[in-house]
Scaffold this active site. Structure first.
Site, PDB file in Angstrom:
ATOM      1  N   ASP A  45       0.821  -1.208   0.000  1.00  0.00           N
ATOM      2  CA  ASP A  45       0.000   0.000   0.000  1.00  0.00           C
ATOM      3  C   ASP A  45       0.855   1.259   0.000  1.00  0.00           C
ATOM      4  O   ASP A  45       0.476   2.288  -0.572  1.00  0.00           O
ATOM      5  CB  ASP A  45      -0.943   0.002   1.209  1.00  0.00           C
ATOM      6  CG  ASP A  45      -2.105  -0.966   1.031  1.00  0.00           C
ATOM      7  OD1 ASP A  45      -2.339  -1.414  -0.106  1.00  0.00           O
ATOM      8  OD2 ASP A  45      -2.776  -1.280   2.035  1.00  0.00           O
ATOM      9  N   GLU A 121      -4.764   9.754   4.676  1.00  0.00           N
ATOM     10  CA  GLU A 121      -5.013  10.633   5.809  1.00  0.00           C
ATOM     11  C   GLU A 121      -4.007  11.767   5.865  1.00  0.00           C
ATOM     12  O   GLU A 121      -2.949  11.725   5.237  1.00  0.00           O
ATOM     13  CB  GLU A 121      -4.964   9.846   7.124  1.00  0.00           C
ATOM     14  CG  GLU A 121      -3.564   9.437   7.565  1.00  0.00           C
ATOM     15  CD  GLU A 121      -3.305   7.966   7.389  1.00  0.00           C
ATOM     16  OE1 GLU A 121      -4.232   7.177   7.541  1.00  0.00           O
ATOM     17  OE2 GLU A 121      -2.149   7.613   7.076  1.00  0.00           O
ATOM     18  N   THR A 159      -9.498   2.743   7.242  1.00  0.00           N
ATOM     19  CA  THR A 159      -9.029   1.440   7.697  1.00  0.00           C
ATOM     20  C   THR A 159      -7.571   1.471   8.152  1.00  0.00           C
ATOM     21  O   THR A 159      -7.043   0.438   8.576  1.00  0.00           O
ATOM     22  CB  THR A 159      -9.164   0.406   6.562  1.00  0.00           C
ATOM     23  OG1 THR A 159      -8.418   0.862   5.425  1.00  0.00           O
ATOM     24  CG2 THR A 159     -10.618   0.228   6.164  1.00  0.00           C
ATOM     25  N   TYR A 161      -4.632   4.407   9.959  1.00  0.00           N
ATOM     26  CA  TYR A 161      -4.356   5.003  11.279  1.00  0.00           C
ATOM     27  C   TYR A 161      -5.651   5.263  12.031  1.00  0.00           C
ATOM     28  O   TYR A 161      -5.769   5.012  13.242  1.00  0.00           O
ATOM     29  CB  TYR A 161      -3.582   6.299  11.067  1.00  0.00           C
ATOM     30  CG  TYR A 161      -2.796   6.802  12.269  1.00  0.00           C
ATOM     31  CD1 TYR A 161      -2.927   6.244  13.530  1.00  0.00           C
ATOM     32  CD2 TYR A 161      -1.898   7.860  12.115  1.00  0.00           C
ATOM     33  CE1 TYR A 161      -2.199   6.710  14.608  1.00  0.00           C
ATOM     34  CE2 TYR A 161      -1.154   8.342  13.193  1.00  0.00           C
ATOM     35  CZ  TYR A 161      -1.316   7.768  14.436  1.00  0.00           C
ATOM     36  OH  TYR A 161      -0.604   8.233  15.496  1.00  0.00           O
ATOM     37  N   ASN A 162      -6.656   5.754  11.336  1.00  0.00           N
ATOM     38  CA  ASN A 162      -7.936   6.071  11.954  1.00  0.00           C
ATOM     39  C   ASN A 162      -8.522   4.876  12.701  1.00  0.00           C
ATOM     40  O   ASN A 162      -9.033   5.011  13.819  1.00  0.00           O
ATOM     41  CB  ASN A 162      -8.913   6.551  10.876  1.00  0.00           C
ATOM     42  CG  ASN A 162     -10.334   6.646  11.360  1.00  0.00           C
ATOM     43  OD1 ASN A 162     -10.719   7.585  12.045  1.00  0.00           O
ATOM     44  ND2 ASN A 162     -11.155   5.654  11.005  1.00  0.00           N
TER      45      ASN A 162
END
Length: 265
Positions: A45, A121, A159, A161-162
């Site tokens: 990713d 993010e 999906t 750090y949040n």
């Protein structure tokens, strides 16, 4: 069709990139690093994020395809042993274009306003201590924050750090931003909601520094450290990232495979 490959740089990813070039040449695909229509990410990713920021200025003209070389990649549809099938699908079939919302970040400094886009993010932290900031939503005071930091994520980034901060997982069809706190401090002076907040597409959030402080901005994987930030505005971007899907891979299947049953069991 013009394509370009961004690989992670490890031996396996480089080997797969060379293999893809050979297969693509046999099928009549053209490599074009300057003006591709398809950007192939080979790695994880993080490689996809690198590919996005490499071609962010052409984001309305390119689509992305991910090939993962290790553990399951959340953005990757293809495995390392499926390159031949991928090339065949790229030449024989029209993909379904899936578009995910992006976050737009405007950073105001004495030098002017800088604009950024994020796939996952935007994170803001204090460098020398706790972050102290006023948070406004739609130009109205929402809270005074003191703590380790703030994460503002896109639906696809929900999906990442949040999620580790207890935020909700949001489907990318919901054009929104999510605000999550990192270790907030609550007392009589600083009071925060204590839970994540989901903002719809037409809302924006402003973060204003409440003291002289060095701050670390992380936009996906890009780090920026400054001590002269006046304010930061986050909103849902008008542009989106486009993924070329050559076979179905629904969002909730990705969530299940990433977090619940790695081997589909």
């Amino acid at each position: 069709m013009n394509y370009v490959i961004i690989d992670r740089g490890d031996p396996l990813s480089k080997q797969l990139a060379e293999q893809f070039h050979l297969l693509a040449a046999e099928r009549g695909l053209s490599r074009n690093d300057d003006a591709p229509t398809i950007v192939i990410s080979i790695g994880g990713d993080g490689t996809l994020l690198k590919a996005f920021h490499t071609y962010v200025d052409q984001i309305t003209d390119v689509a992305f395809v991910g090939v993962h070389t290790g553990h399951l990649g959340f953005y990757a549809d293809w495995k390392a042993d499926e390159l031949e099938e991928l090339v065949r699908m790229m030449t024989d079939h029209e993909p379904r274009m899936v578009r995910y919302p992006l976050a737009e970040i405007q950073v105001e400094t004495p030098e002017g306003t800088k604009h950024y886009l994020a796939v996952n993010e935007f994170t803001l932290k204090g460098v020398d201590g706790t972050l102290v900031a006023q948070i406004n939503i739609n130009d109205e005071l929402f809270e005074m924050f003191r703590g380790d930091g703030i994460v503002i994520s896109t639906p696809s980034g929900s999906t990442a750090y949040n999620k580790s901060l207890g935020g909700a997982v949001v489907h990318p069809s919901i054009e929104s931003l999510q605000i999550a706190e990192i270790a907030s401090i609550n007392n009589r002076v600083y009071r925060t909601l204590g839970s994540s907040v989901l903002l719809p597409q037409h809302h924006h959030v402003d973060i204003m520094s409440s003291k002289d402080q060095r701050m670390l901005l992380t936009i996906d994987h890009l780090n920026i450290q400054r001590s002269d930030i006046r304010s930061i505005r986050c909103s849902v971007a008008t542009r989106k990232i486009c993924f070329a899907r050559y076979r179905p891979f629904p969002f909730w299947n990705r969530v299940r495979e990433a977090f619940l049953d790695y081997d589909g069991k």
